[in-house]
Structure formats: C-alpha cells, structure tokens
Design a protein around this motif. Structure first.
Motif, PDB file in Angstrom:
ATOM      1  N   ARG A 154       0.955  -1.330   0.031  1.00  0.00           N
ATOM      2  CA  ARG A 154       0.024   0.048  -0.098  1.00  0.00           C
ATOM      3  C   ARG A 154       0.768   1.245  -0.054  1.00  0.00           C
ATOM      4  NH1 ARG A 154      -3.366   0.486   4.992  1.00  0.00           N
ATOM      5  NH2 ARG A 154      -4.583   2.157   3.571  1.00  0.00           N
ATOM      6  N   ASP A 155       1.837   1.209   0.758  1.00  0.00           N
ATOM      7  CA  ASP A 155       2.893   2.610   0.883  1.00  0.00           C
ATOM      8  C   ASP A 155       3.985   2.462  -0.178  1.00  0.00           C
ATOM      9  OD1 ASP A 155       1.155   3.081   3.006  1.00  0.00           O
ATOM     10  OD2 ASP A 155       2.742   2.355   4.447  1.00  0.00           O
ATOM     11  N   ARG A 156       3.852   1.502  -1.329  1.00  0.00           N
ATOM     12  CA  ARG A 156       5.103   1.364  -2.102  1.00  0.00           C
ATOM     13  C   ARG A 156       5.169   3.075  -3.040  1.00  0.00           C
ATOM     14  NH1 ARG A 156       0.974  -0.826  -4.715  1.00  0.00           N
ATOM     15  NH2 ARG A 156       1.047  -0.569  -6.905  1.00  0.00           N
ATOM     16  N   PRO A 157       6.456   3.464  -3.511  1.00  0.00           N
ATOM     17  CA  PRO A 157       6.665   4.706  -4.304  1.00  0.00           C
ATOM     18  C   PRO A 157       5.746   4.331  -5.356  1.00  0.00           C
ATOM     19  CG  PRO A 157       8.539   4.295  -3.002  1.00  0.00           C
ATOM     20  CD  PRO A 157       7.446   3.000  -2.864  1.00  0.00           C
ATOM     21  N   GLY A 201      -3.936   1.887  -4.851  1.00  0.00           N
ATOM     22  CA  GLY A 201      -4.260   2.406  -3.535  1.00  0.00           C
ATOM     23  C   GLY A 201      -5.503   1.649  -3.082  1.00  0.00           C
ATOM     24  N   GLY A 219      -3.138  11.447  -0.840  1.00  0.00           N
ATOM     25  CA  GLY A 219      -2.347  10.189  -0.175  1.00  0.00           C
ATOM     26  C   GLY A 219      -1.564   9.634  -1.431  1.00  0.00           C
ATOM     27  N   ARG A 222       1.043  12.019  -2.815  1.00  0.00           N
ATOM     28  CA  ARG A 222       2.431  12.190  -1.983  1.00  0.00           C
ATOM     29  C   ARG A 222       3.157  10.992  -2.349  1.00  0.00           C
ATOM     30  NH1 ARG A 222      -1.371  13.844   2.008  1.00  0.00           N
ATOM     31  NH2 ARG A 222      -2.006  11.735   2.704  1.00  0.00           N
ATOM     32  N   ARG A 223       2.474   9.790  -2.657  1.00  0.00           N
ATOM     33  CA  ARG A 223       3.141   8.726  -2.945  1.00  0.00           C
ATOM     34  C   ARG A 223       3.898   8.554  -4.528  1.00  0.00           C
ATOM     35  NH1 ARG A 223      -0.724   4.133  -2.610  1.00  0.00           N
ATOM     36  NH2 ARG A 223       1.211   2.929  -3.631  1.00  0.00           N
TER      37      ARG A 223
END
Length: 412
Positions: A154-157, A201, A219, A222-223
């Motif tokens: 979920r947080d990967r660039p 996402g 969000g 931002r990624r």
C-alpha cells in the motif's frame, strides 16, 4: 536435519506410552504418520529410499529438513519436511499451500473467532479449517506477517506516470466500538505509462464522502501519482469534486452504470428502447458523431422518457470524455467494467466473512487479494499497447493546471 531436533521412532513412542512419559499420544502418532508419508513421497520423487544406492533411478539427493508448523484438530504440530538438493522443492501432499489471500481470510476468521465476535457462519468455517484451538498469540503472529506485506504494498512509491485512473468503492460491514457499521472499501487501479495495469491504492472510510476522497487522492499524490489524464468512476458528486480539486483532470462517468440507472427511470416495456438508444451514443465513430447522436436520442426519448432526457443532458460531457483518447482504448476507459472480475472476487471473499472484526481485517483481506492480482498483471501482457500509450502521453495542447494551488488562490 534441523539442528537440535531428532526423529522419534515408533519404538520410542511405544516406550514413552508404556512408561507414562508421553501425555499426548495422539499428537505424537499424527506426527509419526505424517513423517512416514513424507518419507515415502520424497523417496518416490528422488527415485531412491533413504540411504539406498540407486544410480539408475536416483534423480537427486536429500538435503536435510526444514521446520513447518501444521495446524490440526489436535493443535499445532511441528513437522520436519524433507528437502531435495536440486529440482522442484518437495511439498507434502497432505498440506495446503495457502496463497496470501487465502491466508488473509483464515486470519480474519481466526481474529473474529478469538475475539468473540464470530457468527454461526464463522463458527462453521472455523470447524472446517481445523483452527478452533487457535490462541490470540498465534492469530497475532499470522496477522503480523500479512500486515507487513500489505503495508509495504500500500505504501510503495509510485514511479512514472499513470494516464488512466479508476476509482471504485464497495460497502462492507465492520464492528466498530461494539456496533456493526457500514463502511466503504475504496480501491484505486491505474494503467502505467508502459501500458501495464496496477493496483495503486486501498483504504477504508467511515463514509464515502468528498472529504474522504480528497484525502485518499492526496495520499496517492504524496506517493508519486502523476500524469493522470482521465479518471473513470461511478457517479458520486463528492468523488467528482475531489478528482477536479486534487488531480485537475477530466472525469469519465461509467457508461454501464449510467445505462443501468437510466432504465430504472422508465416503464419496463421502454427499457430496451432506452438502453439501445444510449448504446448508440457510446458506440459512435468519434466524439463529433457522439454529440450528434445525443441530440437525436434526446429528441426520440423526450416523449417517452423525460426523466432520462433530463439526466442525459446534464451528464453528456462526463459520459463522452473517453472520445478524446485513442480509439483502441475506448472500450476499456468508458466504464469500470474491466475491474468487475476483481471486484467480484473481493465481494466473494468479504461475503464469506460477513462482518469484519475491525478495519485492519478488511485491509488485510482485500490487500492480500489485490497484491496477488497486481503480481499477475505485472507478468501478463500489457493491458494497452506501448504505441497507443505514446499517443496519450503526448504533451497536451494547453498547459496543465495544478488544481489545488489554483483552488487556494481563488479562495484567497
């Protein structure tokens, strides 16, 4: 062999039972039978028994053992699974190799059961899975492993640009502070500049509100989400406003959902006529032809379906935005239908659970499933060709406007 462990023989088990040193004969017997099964299976794969010299039939050699926990009706057992020196890894036939999504649904069921929020349906699942002896520590360990993978996913660039973005939401039931509430599971899919589909996402919201969508899209930015030329979604005013505010790109309303909605605004015997008329608009040769067909459809439907005419007039621009893009993309970007299979799979898994014990359980299950789907997409052929994507990535005729600073300037 795993260091510090030894093989228990049948004679050892019998002797321990006779001397009163073995309290759990059933557990040891299950381990013993499992070991004999594994030795027989790996001997067949290798082509030789343990210690046997068989140069004509031997394919490879044994290479020690690895530990493997096995959940059974008599509790968790520690098995020593044989390994081979070369060739495909050996996996016991009586064990089930669970994929991440399957592990996730087991974790959700276990978490609900251990925390006392299970339903009768979950009780039956627990019995079928043989996990009724699960403790909170074991549940936490399994959930921790899955959560680490899903969080990293979920947080990967996000690197490169994503010209097409689909946004979708599904309603699910979650326990929250002792109550069962309905929340929105929202998912963002996109096509990368290389033509490959990705899941970019995932989140759970209290309500599918405009403020939630604004924060969700911020969000993604931002990624690293950039280069969105078209956002495709179902009708939702808060979502539409969030797309305009955060992304500043055109919005394509799902034509399939629009057609389904419109036939509900007319008599049953008129629904076929209305659906066929709308399909004419969405299957036009080009954007200009689509506008001409809209005019024709409005005239034909005015006497029989005035409500449809009113709604079509207001949604015309949003329904035909896809015509500004390459022709070979039209069938894929004019609706959210390309995601139906994934959405149905999420629905099928969530329906098994029924009521989730918390938000994290929702993200764990959906995230594991979407992670698997994303991996499949990355190794499949491109969803859209590189040649056609080059046309989308060409510089726009007018300079793009960063939507949020412009909104802030106007507000000031």
């Amino acid at each position: 062999m795993v260091e510090g462990q030894s093989m228990t023989t049948v004679a050892d088990v019998v002797a321990q039972v006779r001397d009163g040193r073995l309290d759990d004969f059933v557990r040891e017997a299950v381990v013993l039978v499992a070991r004999e099964l594994m030795e027989g299976e790996i001997s067949a794969e290798i082509g030789a028994e343990l210690g046997e010299v068989a140069p004509d039939t031997r394919a490879t050699y044994r290479n020690g053992y690895r530990e493997r926990a096995w959940e059974t009706r008599v509790g968790e057992l520690e098995l020593l699974v044989p390994r081979k020196r070369s060739g495909p890894a050996y996996f016991p036939s009586f064990l089930e190799a669970r994929r991440p999504a399957e592990q996730a649904i087991v974790a959700v069921v276990m978490e609900a059961y251990v925390n006392g929020v299970s339903t009768r349906k979950v009780d039956r699942l627990v019995e079928q899975l043989g996990i009724s002896g699960m403790t909170k520590d074991r549940v936490s360990a399994l959930c921790r492993g899955l959560d680490e993978r899903v969080t990293a996913f979920r947080d990967r660039p996000l690197e490169g640009s994503y010209p097409y973005l689909w946004l979708d939401a599904k309603w699910i039931k979650v326990r929250d502070r002792g109550r069962v509430v309905t929340k929105a599971l929202v998912v963002a899919y996109a096509v990368h500049e290389t033509g490959v589909r990705e899941v970019i996402g995932l989140d759970v919201g209290e309500v599918e509100s405009g403020s939630f969508w604004v924060e969700f899209l911020r969000g993604l930015k931002r990624r690293g989400l950039t280069g969105v030329r078209l956002a495709i979604t179902d009708q939702h005013e808060g979502l539409k406003a969030a797309v305009a505010r955060v992304l500043g790109c055109p919005w394509q309303r799902c034509t399939v959902h629009f057609t389904r909605d419109m036939v509900m605004h007319c008599r049953r015997d008129q629904r076929g006529l209305v659906a066929a008329a709308l399909r004419e608009i969405f299957n036009a040769e080009n954007g200009q032809a689509a506008k001409e067909r809209v005019t024709s459809v409005l005239e034909r439907l005015a006497p029989v379906a005035p409500k449809v005419v009113e709604l079509l007039e207001g949604a015309e621009e949003d329904l035909t935005a896809f015509y500004a893009f390459p022709r070979e993309h039209w069938t894929k970007i004019r609706s959210t239908n390309p995601l139906e299979r994934v959405n149905k799979e999420i629905g099928r898994r969530s329906d098994v659970v029924g009521i989730f014990p918390n938000d994290q359980a929702v993200i764990r299950l959906a995230g594991a499933l979407l992670l698997e789907q994303n991996d499949e997409w990355l190794v499949q052929r491109r969803y859209l060709s590189a040649e056609s994507m080059a046309l989308v990535l060409a510089p726009p005729t007018e300079p793009a406007v960063d939507a949020e600073p412009e909104v802030a300037r106007l507000a000031a």
